[in-house]
Write a protein that holds these residues in place. Sequence first.
Motif, PDB file in Angstrom:
ATOM      1  N   GLU A 147       8.901 -14.457   5.333  1.00  0.00           N
ATOM      2  CA  GLU A 147       8.134 -14.759   6.548  1.00  0.00           C
ATOM      3  C   GLU A 147       7.983 -13.615   7.552  1.00  0.00           C
ATOM      4  N   GLY A 148       6.651 -13.745   7.878  1.00  0.00           N
ATOM      5  CA  GLY A 148       6.219 -12.535   8.933  1.00  0.00           C
ATOM      6  C   GLY A 148       6.249 -11.163   8.279  1.00  0.00           C
ATOM      7  N   PHE A 149       6.407 -10.990   6.912  1.00  0.00           N
ATOM      8  CA  PHE A 149       6.463  -9.676   6.278  1.00  0.00           C
ATOM      9  C   PHE A 149       4.974  -9.157   6.199  1.00  0.00           C
ATOM     10  N   SER A 150       4.744  -7.973   6.355  1.00  0.00           N
ATOM     11  CA  SER A 150       3.312  -7.392   6.073  1.00  0.00           C
ATOM     12  C   SER A 150       3.176  -7.463   4.766  1.00  0.00           C
ATOM     13  N   GLY A 151       1.818  -7.151   4.355  1.00  0.00           N
ATOM     14  CA  GLY A 151       1.316  -7.194   2.890  1.00  0.00           C
ATOM     15  C   GLY A 151       2.247  -6.221   2.042  1.00  0.00           C
ATOM     16  N   GLY A 152       2.585  -5.077   2.699  1.00  0.00           N
ATOM     17  CA  GLY A 152       3.160  -4.088   1.803  1.00  0.00           C
ATOM     18  C   GLY A 152       4.668  -4.422   1.931  1.00  0.00           C
ATOM     19  N   GLU A 153       5.155  -5.067   2.660  1.00  0.00           N
ATOM     20  CA  GLU A 153       6.508  -5.515   2.713  1.00  0.00           C
ATOM     21  C   GLU A 153       6.858  -6.659   1.775  1.00  0.00           C
ATOM     22  N   LYS A 154       5.825  -7.466   1.770  1.00  0.00           N
ATOM     23  CA  LYS A 154       5.921  -8.552   0.791  1.00  0.00           C
ATOM     24  C   LYS A 154       5.907  -7.898  -0.769  1.00  0.00           C
ATOM     25  N   LEU A 175       2.822  -7.917 -13.396  1.00  0.00           N
ATOM     26  CA  LEU A 175       2.576  -7.604 -12.052  1.00  0.00           C
ATOM     27  C   LEU A 175       1.139  -8.073 -11.593  1.00  0.00           C
ATOM     28  N   ASP A 176       1.055  -9.127 -10.784  1.00  0.00           N
ATOM     29  CA  ASP A 176      -0.571  -9.400 -10.611  1.00  0.00           C
ATOM     30  C   ASP A 176      -0.963  -8.757  -9.375  1.00  0.00           C
ATOM     31  N   GLU A 177      -1.795  -7.793  -9.584  1.00  0.00           N
ATOM     32  CA  GLU A 177      -2.629  -7.294  -8.687  1.00  0.00           C
ATOM     33  C   GLU A 177      -1.650  -6.764  -7.400  1.00  0.00           C
ATOM     34  N   THR A 178      -0.696  -5.998  -7.808  1.00  0.00           N
ATOM     35  CA  THR A 178       0.456  -5.680  -6.994  1.00  0.00           C
ATOM     36  C   THR A 178      -0.198  -4.625  -6.013  1.00  0.00           C
ATOM     37  N   ASP A 179      -1.334  -3.921  -6.329  1.00  0.00           N
ATOM     38  CA  ASP A 179      -1.865  -2.901  -5.592  1.00  0.00           C
ATOM     39  C   ASP A 179      -2.706  -3.278  -4.514  1.00  0.00           C
ATOM     40  N   SER A 180      -2.924  -4.686  -4.579  1.00  0.00           N
ATOM     41  CA  SER A 180      -4.069  -5.246  -3.708  1.00  0.00           C
ATOM     42  C   SER A 180      -3.290  -5.404  -2.068  1.00  0.00           C
ATOM     43  N   GLY A 181      -3.926  -4.938  -1.218  1.00  0.00           N
ATOM     44  CA  GLY A 181      -3.694  -5.019   0.044  1.00  0.00           C
ATOM     45  C   GLY A 181      -2.633  -3.873   0.614  1.00  0.00           C
ATOM     46  N   LEU A 182      -2.558  -2.749  -0.196  1.00  0.00           N
ATOM     47  CA  LEU A 182      -1.484  -2.012   0.161  1.00  0.00           C
ATOM     48  C   LEU A 182      -2.257  -0.477   0.463  1.00  0.00           C
ATOM     49  N   ASP A 183      -1.602   0.159   1.600  1.00  0.00           N
ATOM     50  CA  ASP A 183      -1.927   1.311   1.891  1.00  0.00           C
ATOM     51  C   ASP A 183      -1.429   2.414   0.900  1.00  0.00           C
ATOM     52  N   ILE A 184      -1.980   3.501   0.848  1.00  0.00           N
ATOM     53  CA  ILE A 184      -1.648   4.275  -0.125  1.00  0.00           C
ATOM     54  C   ILE A 184      -0.123   4.632  -0.116  1.00  0.00           C
ATOM     55  N   ASP A 185       0.588   4.632   1.027  1.00  0.00           N
ATOM     56  CA  ASP A 185       2.182   5.064   0.960  1.00  0.00           C
ATOM     57  C   ASP A 185       2.728   4.044   0.348  1.00  0.00           C
ATOM     58  N   ALA A 186       2.377   2.732   0.684  1.00  0.00           N
ATOM     59  CA  ALA A 186       3.199   1.437   0.299  1.00  0.00           C
ATOM     60  C   ALA A 186       2.689   1.608  -1.164  1.00  0.00           C
ATOM     61  N   LEU A 187       1.651   1.864  -1.713  1.00  0.00           N
ATOM     62  CA  LEU A 187       1.383   1.818  -3.111  1.00  0.00           C
ATOM     63  C   LEU A 187       2.009   2.809  -3.754  1.00  0.00           C
ATOM     64  N   ARG A 188       2.446   3.961  -3.266  1.00  0.00           N
ATOM     65  CA  ARG A 188       3.238   5.004  -3.915  1.00  0.00           C
ATOM     66  C   ARG A 188       4.502   4.439  -4.131  1.00  0.00           C
ATOM     67  N   LEU A 233      -1.125   6.217 -10.908  1.00  0.00           N
ATOM     68  CA  LEU A 233       0.309   6.241 -10.391  1.00  0.00           C
ATOM     69  C   LEU A 233       1.338   5.579 -11.476  1.00  0.00           C
ATOM     70  N   ILE A 234       0.622   4.732 -12.264  1.00  0.00           N
ATOM     71  CA  ILE A 234       1.463   4.235 -13.436  1.00  0.00           C
ATOM     72  C   ILE A 234       0.646   4.423 -14.592  1.00  0.00           C
ATOM     73  N   THR A 235       0.987   5.093 -15.439  1.00  0.00           N
ATOM     74  CA  THR A 235       0.225   5.389 -16.652  1.00  0.00           C
ATOM     75  C   THR A 235       0.566   4.223 -17.610  1.00  0.00           C
ATOM     76  N   PRO A 236      -0.741   3.577 -18.083  1.00  0.00           N
ATOM     77  CA  PRO A 236      -0.640   2.523 -19.153  1.00  0.00           C
ATOM     78  C   PRO A 236      -0.683   3.185 -20.442  1.00  0.00           C
ATOM     79  N   ASP A 237      -0.047   2.658 -21.568  1.00  0.00           N
ATOM     80  CA  ASP A 237      -0.193   3.024 -22.886  1.00  0.00           C
ATOM     81  C   ASP A 237      -1.371   2.218 -23.412  1.00  0.00           C
ATOM     82  N   TYR A 238      -1.683   0.948 -23.026  1.00  0.00           N
ATOM     83  CA  TYR A 238      -2.796   0.342 -23.454  1.00  0.00           C
ATOM     84  C   TYR A 238      -3.518  -0.259 -22.107  1.00  0.00           C
TER      85      TYR A 238
END
Lengths: 479, 274
Positions: free
Chosen positions: B152-159, B177-190, B218-223
């Motif tokens: 509740e009241g968390f920003s996108g990154g906090e969520k 992880l479903d679109e975990t990167d969406s709505g994140l700035d670069i720091d939060a993404l890292r 940032l996350i290297t996939p195998d496939y």
Amino acid sequence: MSTATVGDLVSQPYKYGFVTDIETDKIAKGLDGDVVRLISAKKSEPPFLLNFRLKAFRQWQQMREPDWAQLGYPAIDYQDMVYYAAPRQQAKKASLDEVDPKLLETFEKLGIPLSEQKRLSNVAVDAVFDSVSIATTFREQLAEHGVIFCSISEAVKEYPDLIEKYLGTVVPGNDNFFAALNSAVFSDGSFVFIPKGVACPMELSTYFRINSGDTGQFERTLIVAEEGASVSYLEGCTAPMFDTNQLHAAVVELVALDDATIKYSTVQNWYAGDENGVGGIYNFVTKRGQCRGDRSKISWTQVETGSAITWKYPSCVLQGEDSVGEFYSVALTNNRQQADTGTKMVHVGPRTRSTIVSKGISAGHSSNSYRGLVQIGPKAQGARNYSQCDSMLIGDQAAANTYPYIRCQQPDAAIEHEASTCRISADQLFYLQSRGIGFEEAISMMVSGFCRDVFNQLPLEFAAEADKLLALKLEGSVG
Amino acid sequence: MICPDAPVLLEIRDLQAAVDDQPILKGVNLTIRAGEIHAVMGRNGSGKSTLSKVLAGHPAYTVTGGSVHYRGNDLLDLAPEQRARIGLFLGFQYPVEIPGVSNLEFLRVATNARRSEGGLEELDTFAFEDLVRERLEVVKMDPAFLERSVNEGFSGGEKKRNEILQMALLEPLVAILDETDSGLDIDALRIVAGGVNQLASPENATLLITHYQRLLDLITPDYVHVMAAGRILRSGGRELALELERTGYDWVDQELERFAAEGQQTGRAPLEVG
């Protein structure tokens, strides 16, 4: 897939729906002046009380049943019910050993053990079965502190002066249709008197049990806290499952003198009728507290889960300067239940303060209305009120209404009102489920979270119980 | 990490699913072994988010065909809570807010549900506090968020951090992880990607659902699998993601048309990958 989707689950049966088979002393159905006299005679009442009853009865005959509430129910036939029923036994027993074991067993089954070995150590209980009080625990221990806790019938005999002084002074005999009916025919209830300067050493509690199928229950409770006294009182209630409706029209009066505090909590679990709305209690109750003294405080907390119909507005008249009124309510309706409940905060004295926190939860096909009045009189300089009314809808067939009334005759007063409506969404449920939390536990987590502000006000012993009760009531309700 | 001999954790065979009678998944095949990181990429509407919800058991989606086995057992037969308890985790694209429910209490109930399923002792409030404070490090989250209502009241990154915190506590074997990167700035993404990397082990597997290459930097996939029109159209190594980044999704449309034409002729599903 074994997932319980919204609407799939069946209702949890009402676990207090049994009937105790006991011989009852019942008078004939119907109501007239003679019935009122008969009730008074059965209780060997002094003339002032008979007069109070007869006057209220005459006024009741002139009154009309209120129809302004958001409630729909078939007309009640007031001649087709019994106004007095008591388990057949001698007058109230001196000791519990003499009470019919069947009655003790009934209360034990309800989770209210009365016997010395089993009873709760820090809660004194007055147990009312149909029209009479059958036992009051810890009377002697309380008496040592000067606290009077007994049935109102006993109080009429033993403390007639106190009864005459206070009865009907907060809720007059002609206050409203149901209060007038109660004043005419009330059978029993509890009386509490806390003398000057005494903090009641334990929780007081009255447990009401309706047993007869055709009997109305009209109990009357009177609590007086003298200067500087304080008390916390809890009321609980259940009834068997009948496919007919029983009328429950109670009156509760509270009087708080200077610096006194009364905390009155209710966990109402009358039978609510079945999922089609057959049977259940009609609950028409008048509860009012008067903060007569300066700096006095009256706090109502109610958890309303039962009854087919609930019509109830626990109120505070804030007369004394700096007096405080509080109302914390959770009202849950499911299936075909209807509730029209709320409060009245009447600010008379200067700098009086009131807080209203109401949480309505509607599930199934039920209807749940908050109706509240905040009235600030011309002399209430600096009065303040804060109201918060939140509704939660479960499923898409339930209704929630909010009717706030504000009347202010004092420019210096501050009144705040906040309201919100929310719904338990399928996405919230799925989110919790996807973390390993079961469907019903997920609902119950959200509902108790919603009600937390109110549950925090309940005496500790009962807060957990209220939480469980709500979860039980909601089981299978999501539809 | 590709280990051909590692045990199969998730086996999806010809999975078909619909929402409101509208077919969305039209035969998805995918095998995930312990230790692997898979990325499913695709345009909006390709069915990749539906895949994640169907795997987690969202009631709005109806499985109309195919099978999913989790460590050899039928997954589709289980209620969503049961899937979570045995180690399947879905990190949501849009985590919902749940007012009134304490985040700490929620995390504890969830963790204990998973623990008791695995035969572990449930943690009391004190033991859980210790655990949660340790796991907060994974996502560098302020403990103050524990005291608030769930999201509740968390920003996108906090969520999103709260999602990874849940993953750190639940220790799933398969994390989607479903679109975990969406709505994140670069720091939060890292921070979020760092958390995911930290939690990846030879015993568990990760399925990343994403639109963009930037998470895969940032996350290297195998496939990498490319999804379109409810199917996996092409699978490959991480170079497939780089190719997508370079060429966009236009070739996907062409390929889709071609397969549709072929599929009509042969009456077969156009592509089998695994």
